[in-house]
Write an enzyme that holds these catalytic residues in place. Structure first.
Site, PDB file in Angstrom:
ATOM      1  N   LEU A 144       0.699  -1.294  -0.092  1.00 30.75           N
ATOM      2  CA  LEU A 144       0.078   0.064   0.092  1.00 30.75           C
ATOM      3  C   LEU A 144       0.731   1.315  -0.012  1.00 30.75           C
ATOM      4  CD1 LEU A 144      -2.706  -0.861   2.785  1.00 30.75           C
ATOM      5  CD2 LEU A 144      -2.919  -1.266   0.101  1.00 30.75           C
ATOM      6  N   ASP A 145       0.536   2.319  -0.543  1.00 28.16           N
ATOM      7  CA  ASP A 145       1.213   3.603  -0.648  1.00 28.16           C
ATOM      8  C   ASP A 145       1.235   4.138   0.924  1.00 28.16           C
ATOM      9  OD1 ASP A 145       1.493   3.618  -3.238  1.00 28.16           O
ATOM     10  OD2 ASP A 145      -0.404   4.546  -3.667  1.00 28.16           O
ATOM     11  N   ARG A 146       2.327   4.956   1.219  1.00 27.63           N
ATOM     12  CA  ARG A 146       2.631   5.147   2.345  1.00 27.63           C
ATOM     13  C   ARG A 146       1.362   5.832   3.052  1.00 27.63           C
ATOM     14  NH1 ARG A 146       5.558  10.368   1.295  1.00 27.63           N
ATOM     15  NH2 ARG A 146       3.483  11.155   1.026  1.00 27.63           N
ATOM     16  N   THR A 190      -1.752   5.181   2.266  1.00 26.01           N
ATOM     17  CA  THR A 190      -2.965   4.459   2.078  1.00 26.01           C
ATOM     18  C   THR A 190      -3.096   3.650   3.384  1.00 26.01           C
ATOM     19  OG1 THR A 190      -2.904   4.499  -0.283  1.00 26.01           O
ATOM     20  CG2 THR A 190      -4.167   2.899   0.791  1.00 26.01           C
ATOM     21  N   ARG A 210      -5.911   6.231  -7.637  1.00 26.02           N
ATOM     22  CA  ARG A 210      -5.367   7.609  -7.567  1.00 26.02           C
ATOM     23  C   ARG A 210      -5.265   8.149  -8.964  1.00 26.02           C
ATOM     24  NH1 ARG A 210      -0.300   7.773  -4.030  1.00 26.02           N
ATOM     25  NH2 ARG A 210      -0.101   9.796  -4.111  1.00 26.02           N
TER      26      ARG A 210
END
Length: 345
Positions: free
Chosen positions: A145-147, A149, A282
């Site tokens: 997961l992105d930082r 998220t 996104r």
């Protein structure tokens, strides 16, 4: 959002520590890279030579405001990660092969992975003989997961299980849902399936490309991949979305033509990614004119109704898959964050 890929992170990772010296180094490296990108920027997408040789991205380049804000967020995340530790309340599912955790916003995936051994050793119910070493697990991230998220992150405890889940993700046998709080134009659809290309632009930023460009080469030697997401509108300005709206299929072939009439709406959506590209949800939200709140990289509002947002509001709600050893169906859900609970219907 990125699917699990080799090479895999090892369990020897440690949460990053931060000091005045390391902060200065981090900042200097970040700024040097930004300066390199800024110094190279030209109207390359209008250059006939570029147009002749490479596909042109259809989503905008990164906004100028994103540079300083992303640096600030990265430094904050490094500091937060250095102090982070897991507790049993973070565990969503666990057996002898897998552990699923609820990742908070603003913490790196590698920090979560590095914290798992302590959690497993502290919670072990098996008595250990004096002088014996705790059981070592072969821990790997099954998804990333992105930082900023939050939500479900899945970790395997052996190489064998990791390999099986790699195949499951690759074969699109793992189903995922996300919740996103967006701000933008009120959608004229109840559901929409968007198909496009995905790749890195000349300066390394992820961008949306035309679906017809899938397979074409990009600068640096990579190629454009396919990207597909189903979106469902849950609410607009806190009210249930109109059920009479249509369901659309959109194949991206040109730049987004969505125009704002001066009014922006709060739009809560559930996303069902059918591929696993970096920043997929996104990017598609940006293309549809409903950028995620706080997502400054992709034109999301930084300030809204008197509040400032330190990260984008995207939550990995669930993962559904077949257990890699037992073969039974598994559904892992993460509790909704406060921002979603306030408007979820």
């Amino acid at each position: 959002m990125m699917l699990f890929r080799f090479p895999l992170p090892s369990i020897n990772l440690r949460p990053p520590s931060i000091s005045p010296n390391s902060t200065a180094v981090f900042r200097s490296l970040f700024m040097a890279d930004q300066h390199r990108c800024d110094s190279q920027k030209t109207d390359w997408d209008k250059d006939p030579k570029y147009l002749e040789n490479y596909p042109v991205p259809l989503s905008p380049s990164l906004p100028a405001i994103s540079k300083d804000l992303e640096l600030r967020r990265a430094m904050s995340a490094s500091s937060k990660s250095s102090l982070f530790s897991l507790s049993r309340s973070d565990v969503l599912f666990e057996d002898e092969w897998l552990i699923a955790l609820n990742k908070p916003q603003g913490v790196y995936c590698e920090t979560i992975l590095a914290s798992v051994p302590s959690l497993l050793n502290d919670s072990s119910n098996e008595p250990e003989e004096l002088g014996t070493q705790p059981k070592k697990h072969e821990l790997h991230l099954a998804n990333r997961l992105d930082r900023d998220t939050s939500g479900v992150i899945l970790i395997t405890k052996s190489h064998k299980v990791a390999a099986k889940l790699v195949k499951a993700f690759t074969d699109h046998k793992v189903r995922k849902t996300y919740i996103a709080f967006c701000v933008g134009q009120a959608p004229n659809w109840k559901k929409i399936t968007i198909k496009s290309g995905h790749g890195r632009s000349k300066f390394g930023a992820w961008r949306v490309y035309a679906a017809r460009d899938v397979g074409r080469l990009l600068p640096g030697g990579s190629s454009i991949k396919d990207m597909e997401t189903l979106f469902e509108v849950l609410s607009v300005n806190g009210k249930e979305a109109c059920k009479d709206l249509s369901e659309l299929d959109l194949v991206v072939e040109e730049k987004s033509l969505i125009e704002f009439d001066g009014n922006k709406f709060e739009v809560l959506v559930r996303a069902y990614p059918r591929s696993g590209r970096t920043h997929q949800i996104r990017l598609h939200c940006q293309y549809l004119g409903i950028s995620i709140r706080g997502d400054v990289k992709y034109e999301g509002v930084y300030e809204w109704n008197g509040s400032v947002y330190d990260g984008h509001q995207l939550h990995a709600e669930s993962l559904s898959f077949e257990h890699p050893i037992r073969g039974s169906p598994i559904v892992v859900r993460a509790p909704l964050p406060l921002w979603a609970n306030k408007v979820i219907l």
